[in-house]
Design an enzyme around this catalytic site. Sequence first.
Site, PDB file in Angstrom:
ATOM      1  N   LYS A 202      29.304 -26.409  -3.829  1.00  0.00           N
ATOM      2  CA  LYS A 202      28.504 -27.340  -4.618  1.00  0.00           C
ATOM      3  C   LYS A 202      28.690 -28.745  -4.108  1.00  0.00           C
ATOM      4  O   LYS A 202      29.812 -29.127  -3.785  1.00  0.00           O
ATOM      5  CB  LYS A 202      28.980 -27.269  -6.067  1.00  0.00           C
ATOM      6  CG  LYS A 202      28.496 -28.382  -6.944  1.00  0.00           C
ATOM      7  CD  LYS A 202      29.631 -29.139  -7.652  1.00  0.00           C
ATOM      8  CE  LYS A 202      30.405 -30.040  -6.728  1.00  0.00           C
ATOM      9  NZ  LYS A 202      31.308 -30.973  -7.410  1.00  0.00           N
ATOM     10  N   THR A 203      27.718 -29.513  -3.948  1.00  0.00           N
ATOM     11  CA  THR A 203      27.759 -30.975  -3.880  1.00  0.00           C
ATOM     12  C   THR A 203      26.401 -31.500  -3.444  1.00  0.00           C
ATOM     13  O   THR A 203      25.808 -30.996  -2.482  1.00  0.00           O
ATOM     14  CB  THR A 203      28.851 -31.557  -2.943  1.00  0.00           C
ATOM     15  OG1 THR A 203      28.702 -32.981  -2.922  1.00  0.00           O
ATOM     16  CG2 THR A 203      28.799 -31.063  -1.510  1.00  0.00           C
ATOM     17  N   ASP A 205      26.052 -34.071  -1.988  1.00  0.00           N
ATOM     18  CA  ASP A 205      26.269 -34.787  -0.726  1.00  0.00           C
ATOM     19  C   ASP A 205      25.809 -33.978   0.493  1.00  0.00           C
ATOM     20  O   ASP A 205      25.601 -34.537   1.565  1.00  0.00           O
ATOM     21  CB  ASP A 205      27.745 -35.139  -0.547  1.00  0.00           C
ATOM     22  CG  ASP A 205      28.243 -36.115  -1.599  1.00  0.00           C
ATOM     23  OD1 ASP A 205      27.446 -36.493  -2.478  1.00  0.00           O
ATOM     24  OD2 ASP A 205      29.424 -36.497  -1.543  1.00  0.00           O
TER      25      ASP A 205
HETATM   26  P1  FBP Z   1      31.448 -33.995  -5.306  1.00  0.00           P
HETATM   27  O1  FBP Z   1      31.935 -34.191  -3.910  1.00  0.00           O
HETATM   28  O2  FBP Z   1      32.516 -33.644  -6.260  1.00  0.00           O
HETATM   29  O3  FBP Z   1      30.286 -33.039  -5.350  1.00  0.00           O
HETATM   30  O4  FBP Z   1      30.866 -35.367  -5.840  1.00  0.00           O
HETATM   31  C1  FBP Z   1      29.948 -36.051  -5.095  1.00  0.00           C
HETATM   32  C2  FBP Z   1      29.564 -37.370  -5.696  1.00  0.00           C
HETATM   33  O5  FBP Z   1      28.324 -37.274  -6.373  1.00  0.00           O
HETATM   34  C3  FBP Z   1      29.508 -38.423  -4.608  1.00  0.00           C
HETATM   35  O6  FBP Z   1      28.255 -38.468  -3.986  1.00  0.00           O
HETATM   36  C4  FBP Z   1      29.868 -39.673  -5.341  1.00  0.00           C
HETATM   37  O7  FBP Z   1      30.443 -40.615  -4.493  1.00  0.00           O
HETATM   38  C5  FBP Z   1      30.872 -39.190  -6.352  1.00  0.00           C
HETATM   39  O8  FBP Z   1      30.531 -37.856  -6.626  1.00  0.00           O
HETATM   40  C6  FBP Z   1      30.880 -39.983  -7.626  1.00  0.00           C
HETATM   41  O9  FBP Z   1      31.963 -39.567  -8.384  1.00  0.00           O
HETATM   42  P2  FBP Z   1      32.088 -39.726  -9.939  1.00  0.00           P
HETATM   43  O10 FBP Z   1      31.225 -38.667 -10.550  1.00  0.00           O
HETATM   44  O11 FBP Z   1      33.518 -39.463 -10.215  1.00  0.00           O
HETATM   45  O12 FBP Z   1      31.629 -41.089 -10.283  1.00  0.00           O
END
Ligand code: FBP
Length: 552
Positions: A202-203, A205
Amino acid sequence: MSSQISALQKHRAAYQPKLPKALRTGTIAVQLGASTAPPTDQDEIRKAFPNTYGQPEVKLVEGKGSLKSGALKVGVVLSGGQAPGGHNVIAGLYDALIAANPASVLYGFLKGPGGVIKGKYVELTAGIIDEYRNTGGFSMIMSGRDKIEKPEELAACKKNFETLGLDGLVIIGGDDSNTNAAVLAEYIKASGCTTSVVGVPKTIDGDMKNEQIEASFGFDTAARTYSELIGNIARDAQSAVKYWHFIRLMGRAASHVTLECALQVQPNICLISEEIQQKGISLDQIVDSIVDTIVKRAEAGKQYGILLVPEGLLEFIGDIKVMIEELSNILAADEASLKSLGDQTDRSKFITGKLSGHSASVYNSLPAAIQAVLLERDSHGNVPLSQVETERLLMDLVAAKIKVLQSQGKAEKVKFAPLSHFFGYEGRCAAPSNFDADYCYSLGYAAAQLVRAGLTGYTSNVENMTKSSDAWIAGGTPVTMMLNMEQRKGKPTPVIKKALVDLDGAPFKFFAANRAKWALEDAYVFPGAIQYFGPSEVCDAPTKTLALEKGA
Ligand code: FBP
């Protein structure tokens, strides 16, 4: 969940996600491939994972196999940032467990890995699952960023697995969380407990991918949501003819989201962090090249434009990257002393005294708000870059540069009126596109089969995704084959290697071949909102990135 649902939600609840052919049959078998190894650092990784290193790749095929058919007890947890489709992973997992044996039970651990450590869970019944089918967000069981790493945390998880009699735990997370799944799988196996630990990629990104994992889920929906908004802004820019829009896009490290949005909308400028790092481009040079395009467009009578900047940019600029690495080492050694200091001025002074001369001047050249964020780390050692307003920094530097040029009698045609935007949280909980709804449901369904096969230390995957679901092949990738050694919190640590934008890959090459034209012409494309009903070309297409990568 709210008692009132939208008309779209009502119709989406009835959507039946597609599954790979082999998973649609009642008879699913496991086909084992050759044993595997990570591309680098084999010795260190074998040493850290003696019980799960070298496991074979797995494909799920149609046929009679030895998958468990008794009632199973399985736990599921959502870890890290939200990504569209998480609920469908859980629905696919649930449906597969019930299809194999209706007496199976699924527990949802609450608020992320912390819930697994604390043993906080709910039983996920058919009623709960039905409420969340094809919806966005992680609100069914919520998420969190805790890391299961200390010996007492690993032991607490094992105790909870034994108390619940868990056959499997499915961890839905990104690269860090799947790394964590591997650590937990190794610990559980070494300690003689039989609970399988399986990850799901999952992500938003898009940086957890490799030959077997073609994309992480959520990337498709998030990038489409941002592209819709960018397209709308491009239309506004062409209508108002007076604003430059500086748009930062989420994606902690890799620039996949930004590149995908550029491929969808064709903006005037798009920065790709990986290219900036490879060419050693400085912040000053970035600003100069932006100003150059602004001047050329102004000379052509266009006082407007669209610029995309990836969230992770700063970490890819040579001297800023070095400074951030130095900061991480200082934080690892001196976090307590730093935290005891009252305000940012004292902290900056303390940090400046510890950084090397050049890094100290780079740190002090940044605005105070950015300096403060650079001193924060999450539980995985990452800088919270979503809080760094790089788009504003660029806007200010560009405005200052234009002023200097104009004081020298240059850039006289430019009337620079910039606006800044950040698109991140807007896309992470959107209702999943058909692609993500189908993919996620399949990932969950496949994860259930990996648990039924008693496999541990795997991430579920689906291959062939640019083809129709009949040609999709689900399976599992051993997590150890995706690991490499990286410095985390000041020490070498095995982690899943992030897939950055490949500058030799087809998506970047397509962008690079077209960007000069996009800079000066208005070649904008307006993708519009995600469509859930209608022609397949509109509703089911994969991302441009995946299509170009697969030559589809
Ligand atoms: P994951 O790597 O856990 O999927 O999170 C990605 C993300 O959406 C990044 O793109 C972003 O920098 C970060 O989470 C933001 O984190 P938070 O939800 O803790 O503000």
